[in-house]
Design a protein around this motif. Structure first.
Motif, PDB file in Angstrom:
ATOM      1  N   SER A 294       7.313  73.621 -55.534  1.00  0.00           N
ATOM      2  CA  SER A 294       8.526  72.815 -54.358  1.00  0.00           C
ATOM      3  C   SER A 294       7.526  71.617 -53.901  1.00  0.00           C
ATOM      4  N   ILE A 295       9.009  70.733 -53.701  1.00  0.00           N
ATOM      5  CA  ILE A 295       8.989  69.268 -52.995  1.00  0.00           C
ATOM      6  C   ILE A 295       9.530  69.471 -51.884  1.00  0.00           C
ATOM      7  N   ASP A 296       8.912  69.140 -50.677  1.00  0.00           N
ATOM      8  CA  ASP A 296       8.695  69.664 -49.207  1.00  0.00           C
ATOM      9  C   ASP A 296       9.205  68.267 -48.864  1.00  0.00           C
ATOM     10  N   ASP A 297       9.992  68.682 -47.508  1.00  0.00           N
ATOM     11  CA  ASP A 297      11.316  67.722 -46.870  1.00  0.00           C
ATOM     12  C   ASP A 297      11.375  66.631 -48.045  1.00  0.00           C
ATOM     13  N   PHE A 298      11.950  67.065 -48.597  1.00  0.00           N
ATOM     14  CA  PHE A 298      12.958  65.514 -49.640  1.00  0.00           C
ATOM     15  C   PHE A 298      13.808  64.720 -48.938  1.00  0.00           C
ATOM     16  N   GLY A 299      13.789  63.902 -49.401  1.00  0.00           N
ATOM     17  CA  GLY A 299      15.106  62.456 -48.874  1.00  0.00           C
ATOM     18  C   GLY A 299      13.745  61.694 -47.107  1.00  0.00           C
ATOM     19  N   THR A 300      12.211  62.333 -47.395  1.00  0.00           N
ATOM     20  CA  THR A 300      12.185  61.403 -46.047  1.00  0.00           C
ATOM     21  C   THR A 300      11.379  60.512 -46.153  1.00  0.00           C
ATOM     22  N   GLY A 301      10.715  60.444 -47.990  1.00  0.00           N
ATOM     23  CA  GLY A 301       9.816  59.866 -48.927  1.00  0.00           C
ATOM     24  C   GLY A 301       9.889  58.968 -49.752  1.00  0.00           C
ATOM     25  N   TYR A 302       9.660  58.826 -50.898  1.00  0.00           N
ATOM     26  CA  TYR A 302       9.714  58.226 -51.852  1.00  0.00           C
ATOM     27  C   TYR A 302      11.228  58.592 -52.266  1.00  0.00           C
ATOM     28  N   SER A 303      11.197  59.377 -52.374  1.00  0.00           N
ATOM     29  CA  SER A 303      12.586  60.183 -52.723  1.00  0.00           C
ATOM     30  C   SER A 303      13.298  59.715 -54.162  1.00  0.00           C
ATOM     31  N   SER A 304      12.549  59.550 -54.959  1.00  0.00           N
ATOM     32  CA  SER A 304      13.019  59.823 -56.502  1.00  0.00           C
ATOM     33  C   SER A 304      13.245  60.606 -57.202  1.00  0.00           C
TER      34      SER A 304
END
Ligand code: C2E
Ligand code: MG
Ligand code: MG
Ligand code: MG
Length: 279
Positions: A180-190
């Motif tokens: 799972s990708i956690d906290d999606f949208g807070t980092g690189y978000s690609s």
């Protein structure tokens, strides 16, 4: 607070900073001790199917029961554990503990279908050469099927290990361990970058869920993220659902899973068993 003394020189010594540095150093010393004294505990937050509200699994969330300071949040000590490398041992302990706990619940036959256990893996842990081997051992010892274990990794943890990430993720996939990708949208978000990796689940960060319905009818980026992620074959978990309005929106958007205080807070293991037996 560094105070200007005259126009040209500044007071370097800062009592507040000094105090903070000492506090942090003490925390680091205590953290080493905590491992030996087994002062960590794991709470479990149920993850539910958005459509039905049924529990499908849990996220393991570590806490530190400090002998003087009481319960310390992972947000406080995980970064220190990460910097000092102590995260490897803590992370291994959490993985083992969480798998063992799920096995125990399985023995108690809480449900007729297999539940999943999601465990957070930090950047340092992710880069460990023997991560896959560690997990293999834990799965063998606890007799869980690999499909029941989900590792939660942030995009930044992947980016920090960009070189090795591809092969680590492939190795985990080969063992059929879920990612799972956690906290999606807070980092690189690609999403297109993620597409090159074998990712099963996207967890939308709670800041996006919080925005939903806050301003008139703006849902922000949530509909787009859900749509693209599902088109790419990933399931989507909405993090931090706190209101019925947010849940209604997520239902309408066909979001797969969710977790948040509206359903359950992270619970002590005993409370989880009681949850099922009271049904
Ligand atoms: P995370 O992995 O994104 O975990 C979700 C966090 O959101 C948890 O905080 C959870 O208690 C909180 N949460 C869940 N639902 C709601 C809600 O409706 N509203 C609000 N305001 N918060 C909600 P927690 O337990 O304090 O953990 C914080 C972070 O610490 C985690 O974020 C994760 O990054 C890290 N962490 C926790 N356990 C571990 C661990 O075993 N290993 C590693 N490496 N990191 C961990
Ligand atoms: Mg997580
Ligand atoms: Mg998260
Ligand atoms: Mg987080």
């Amino acid at each position: 607070r560094a105070k200007a003394s005259g126009n040209t020189s500044y007071q370097i010594f800062d009592p507040t900073l000094h105090h903070l540095a000492l506090q942090r150093l003490q925390l680091e010393i205590d953290l080493r001790k905590a491992l030996q004294q087994q002062e960590f505990i794991v709470h479990y937050q149920p993850i539910v199917a958005i459509a039905t509200g049924n529990i499908v699994g849990f996220e393991a969330l570590v806490r530190w029961l400090h002998p003087q300071q009481g319960l310390i949040s992972p947000a406080t000590f995980i970064p220190i554990a990460e910097e000092t490398g102590l995260i490897s041992q803590i992370g291994h302990w959490v993985l083992h503990q969480a798998c063992q706990q799920l096995q125990q619940w399985q023995d108690e036959k809480l449900t007729t279908f297999p539940l999943t256990m999601s465990v957070n893996v930090s950047a340092h842990q992710f880069a460990q050469a023997d991560l896959v081997e560690q997990i293999d051992h834990i799965l063998a010892a606890t007799q869980l099927t690999p499909q029941q274990l989900k590792l939660e990794i942030t995009e930044s943890a992947i980016m920090e290990n960009a070189q090795a990430a591809g092969s680590i993720l492939q190795a985990l996939r080969k063992q059929q361990i879920q990612l799972s990708i956690d906290d999606f949208g807070t980092g690189y978000s690609s999403l297109s970058y993620l597409h090159s990796f074998p990712v099963d689940t996207l967890k939308i960060d709670r800041s996006f869920i919080k925005q939903m319905g806050e301003h008139s009818d703006s849902l922000g980026l949530v509909p787009l993220i859900i749509n693209i992620a599902q088109k790419m074959g990933m399931t989507v978990v909405a993090e931090g659902i706190e209101t019925q309005t947010q849940l209604d929106h997520l239902k309408a958007l066909n979001c797969d899973f969710g977790q948040g205080f509206l359903f359950f807070k992270p619970l002590e293991p005993d409370k989880v068993s009681a949850l099922f037996s009271s049904k």
